[in-house]
Scaffold this active site. Structure first.
Site, PDB file in Angstrom:
ATOM      1  N   SER A 170       7.400  32.294  24.670  1.00 32.80           N
ATOM      2  CA  SER A 170       8.305  32.926  25.642  1.00 32.80           C
ATOM      3  C   SER A 170       7.893  34.387  25.748  1.00 32.80           C
ATOM      4  O   SER A 170       7.176  34.908  24.873  1.00 32.80           O
ATOM      5  CB  SER A 170       9.739  32.832  25.108  1.00 32.80           C
ATOM      6  OG  SER A 170      10.594  33.722  25.794  1.00 32.80           O
ATOM      7  N   TYR A 192      15.970  33.106  18.263  1.00 30.80           N
ATOM      8  CA  TYR A 192      15.042  32.723  19.337  1.00 30.80           C
ATOM      9  C   TYR A 192      13.806  33.619  19.305  1.00 30.80           C
ATOM     10  O   TYR A 192      12.674  33.138  19.347  1.00 30.80           O
ATOM     11  CB  TYR A 192      15.763  32.830  20.684  1.00 30.80           C
ATOM     12  CG  TYR A 192      15.006  32.253  21.857  1.00 30.80           C
ATOM     13  CD1 TYR A 192      15.005  30.879  22.109  1.00 30.80           C
ATOM     14  CD2 TYR A 192      14.281  33.071  22.721  1.00 30.80           C
ATOM     15  CE1 TYR A 192      14.322  30.351  23.191  1.00 30.80           C
ATOM     16  CE2 TYR A 192      13.594  32.550  23.803  1.00 30.80           C
ATOM     17  CZ  TYR A 192      13.619  31.185  24.040  1.00 30.80           C
ATOM     18  OH  TYR A 192      12.930  30.659  25.115  1.00 30.80           O
TER      19      TYR A 192
HETATM   20  P1  NAD Z   1      15.610  22.680  28.741  1.00 24.37           P
HETATM   21  O1  NAD Z   1      16.905  22.843  28.027  1.00 24.37           O
HETATM   22  O2  NAD Z   1      15.595  22.364  30.191  1.00 24.37           O
HETATM   23  O3  NAD Z   1      14.712  21.614  28.005  1.00 24.37           O
HETATM   24  C1  NAD Z   1      14.620  21.540  26.614  1.00 24.37           C
HETATM   25  C2  NAD Z   1      13.990  20.220  26.278  1.00 24.37           C
HETATM   26  O4  NAD Z   1      13.854  20.160  24.846  1.00 24.37           O
HETATM   27  C3  NAD Z   1      14.853  19.010  26.669  1.00 24.37           C
HETATM   28  O5  NAD Z   1      14.012  17.955  27.078  1.00 24.37           O
HETATM   29  C4  NAD Z   1      15.551  18.645  25.365  1.00 24.37           C
HETATM   30  O6  NAD Z   1      15.957  17.286  25.300  1.00 24.37           O
HETATM   31  C5  NAD Z   1      14.429  18.939  24.388  1.00 24.37           C
HETATM   32  N1  NAD Z   1      14.855  19.113  23.007  1.00 24.37           N
HETATM   33  C6  NAD Z   1      15.755  20.003  22.515  1.00 24.37           C
HETATM   34  N2  NAD Z   1      15.866  19.847  21.190  1.00 24.37           N
HETATM   35  C7  NAD Z   1      15.006  18.849  20.841  1.00 24.37           C
HETATM   36  C8  NAD Z   1      14.667  18.234  19.612  1.00 24.37           C
HETATM   37  N3  NAD Z   1      15.216  18.599  18.455  1.00 24.37           N
HETATM   38  N4  NAD Z   1      13.758  17.228  19.640  1.00 24.37           N
HETATM   39  C9  NAD Z   1      13.183  16.836  20.797  1.00 24.37           C
HETATM   40  N5  NAD Z   1      13.465  17.387  21.989  1.00 24.37           N
HETATM   41  C10 NAD Z   1      14.378  18.390  21.994  1.00 24.37           C
HETATM   42  O7  NAD Z   1      14.829  24.043  28.439  1.00 24.37           O
HETATM   43  P2  NAD Z   1      13.594  24.752  29.141  1.00 24.37           P
HETATM   44  O8  NAD Z   1      14.089  25.999  29.730  1.00 24.37           O
HETATM   45  O9  NAD Z   1      12.802  23.794  29.963  1.00 24.37           O
HETATM   46  O10 NAD Z   1      12.783  25.181  27.834  1.00 24.37           O
HETATM   47  C11 NAD Z   1      11.596  24.544  27.422  1.00 24.37           C
HETATM   48  C12 NAD Z   1      10.832  25.485  26.509  1.00 24.37           C
HETATM   49  O11 NAD Z   1      10.461  26.656  27.241  1.00 24.37           O
HETATM   50  C13 NAD Z   1      11.646  25.980  25.319  1.00 24.37           C
HETATM   51  O12 NAD Z   1      10.812  26.062  24.184  1.00 24.37           O
HETATM   52  C14 NAD Z   1      12.095  27.363  25.752  1.00 24.37           C
HETATM   53  O13 NAD Z   1      12.327  28.209  24.668  1.00 24.37           O
HETATM   54  C15 NAD Z   1      10.881  27.798  26.546  1.00 24.37           C
HETATM   55  N6  NAD Z   1      11.144  28.878  27.496  1.00 24.37           N
HETATM   56  C16 NAD Z   1      12.062  28.729  28.493  1.00 24.37           C
HETATM   57  C17 NAD Z   1      12.267  29.769  29.390  1.00 24.37           C
HETATM   58  C18 NAD Z   1      13.231  29.661  30.531  1.00 24.37           C
HETATM   59  O14 NAD Z   1      13.468  30.687  31.191  1.00 24.37           O
HETATM   60  N7  NAD Z   1      13.784  28.484  30.830  1.00 24.37           N
HETATM   61  C19 NAD Z   1      11.550  30.948  29.241  1.00 24.37           C
HETATM   62  C20 NAD Z   1      10.631  31.075  28.205  1.00 24.37           C
HETATM   63  C21 NAD Z   1      10.441  30.023  27.338  1.00 24.37           C
END
Ligand code: NAD
Length: 288
Positions: free
Chosen positions: A170, A183
């Site tokens: 991130s 985080y």
């Molecule tokens: P999201 O909540 O849409 O998706 C998260 C996914 O992780 C889901 O499929 C959920 O079922 C799965 N998950 C959660 N805990 C789990 C576990 N213990 N075992 C297996 N699967 C699990 O979130 P997102 O925004 O798509 O985030 C995805 C990644 O991107 C994360 O690592 C997040 O930190 C990172 N990220 C997101 C953003 C943002 O702005 N959305 C920015 C930077 C980084």
């Protein structure tokens, strides 16, 4: 694994157009490769899984959710790409379940060539009030889960002399924000993990990199928009403008498709010497 039921035709056509766009943009060919994308039942992971399938890779989805909806996702991706799409319900915080997911992909597809560690969660509180269970869950999901996946999949990549490990960190792997101690720690940690794996695999056909997105509009971020709306007593649009305006100079969200395309580049031959790197895709956030 493809089951009955699924998305309606207009929705499939829309999704297929996006997929074709990805193919054109990426111009990469991952036919014969097999990928696991953790946390791909939603958001960024789903965008990455679609991009990989559009490029010809077999994909194992992973994550939580309604089994019927997950089945529809598998069917939708297969309909657009003609690619076999598997699913593992492994909880990435459980090393034995992660190992079983890797075994399942190997049995289904013959290998695991690409591992995208994307599953993640968020919780927001000042450090001295941060609940212990939330700290443990975030470190286990965002950081330890990636370690378990790499540990299980790397021997398969070494056997083939080819592999791509991509860890979704991130912008919070590079800079910090208040109330996000767990985080930020996990996302800084995963960049360090990516670098160590890059050194341990250098010159062996395997690369290990991190991607550092800024705001992407997914359920994880919508919860933070909802929290702003509740605190400020404003609507969704005003809360969204505030969220973007505070951090992301472009004032625009990064799309999951953009991250999918970056993953395709890192999987391509052109990126064979790109390893141990952290790729910002954040609308200018980390440039400040
Ligand atoms: P999201 O909540 O849409 O998706 C998260 C996914 O992780 C889901 O499929 C959920 O079922 C799965 N998950 C959660 N805990 C789990 C576990 N213990 N075992 C297996 N699967 C699990 O979130 P997102 O925004 O798509 O985030 C995805 C990644 O991107 C994360 O690592 C997040 O930190 C990172 N990220 C997101 C953003 C943002 O702005 N959305 C920015 C930077 C980084």
């Amino acid at each position: 694994m493809l089951r009955e039921g699924g998305a309606g035709l207009p929705e499939l056509h829309r999704t297929c157009r996006q997929t074709l766009h990805l193919l054109t943009v990426a111009n990469s060919n991952l036919q014969g490769k097999a990928a696991i994308v953790t946390g791909s039942t939603s958001g960024i992971g789903l965008g990455i899984a679609k991009a990989l399938a559009a490029s010809g890779a077999h994909v194992m989805l992973n994550g939580f959710g309604d089994p019927t909806e997950i089945c529809k996702l598998q069917q939708e991706i297969t309909a657009c790409s003609g690619i076999e799409v598997g699913y593992s319900a492994a909880d990435v915080t459980k090393p034995d379940q992660v190992a079983a997911m890797v075994d399942k992909a190997q049995v289904a597809f013959g290998s695991v060539d690409i591992l995208v560690n994307n599953a993640g969660m968020q919780f927001v509180a000042p450090v001295e009030e941060f609940p212990l269970d939330k700290w443990d869950a975030i470190i286990a999901t965002n950081l330890s889960g990636a370690f378990y996946g790499i540990r299980s999949a790397l021997p398969l990549m070494r056997k083939k002399g080819w592999g791509r490990i991509i860890n979704i960190s991130s912008v919070h792997g590079i800079v910090a924000s208040v109330k996000k101690s767990a985080y930020v720690a996990s996302k800084h940690g995963i960049i360090g993990l990516s670098k160590v794996v890059a050194l341990e695999t250098a010159g062996q056909g395997i690369t290990s990199n991190a991607i550092c997105p800024g705001w992407v509009l997914t359920p994880l971020v919508q919860k933070q928009i909802d929290a702003i709306g509740a605190a400020d007593k404003t609507n969704n649009a005003a809360a969204t403008i505030k969220l973007l305006g505070e951090k992301q100079p472009s004032n625009q969200f990064v799309n999951p498709e953009d991250i999918g395309n970056l993953v395709l580049f890192l999987c391509s031959d052109a990126a064979a010497q790109v390893t141990g790197a952290s790729w910002s895709i954040d609308g200018g956030w980390s440039a400040q």
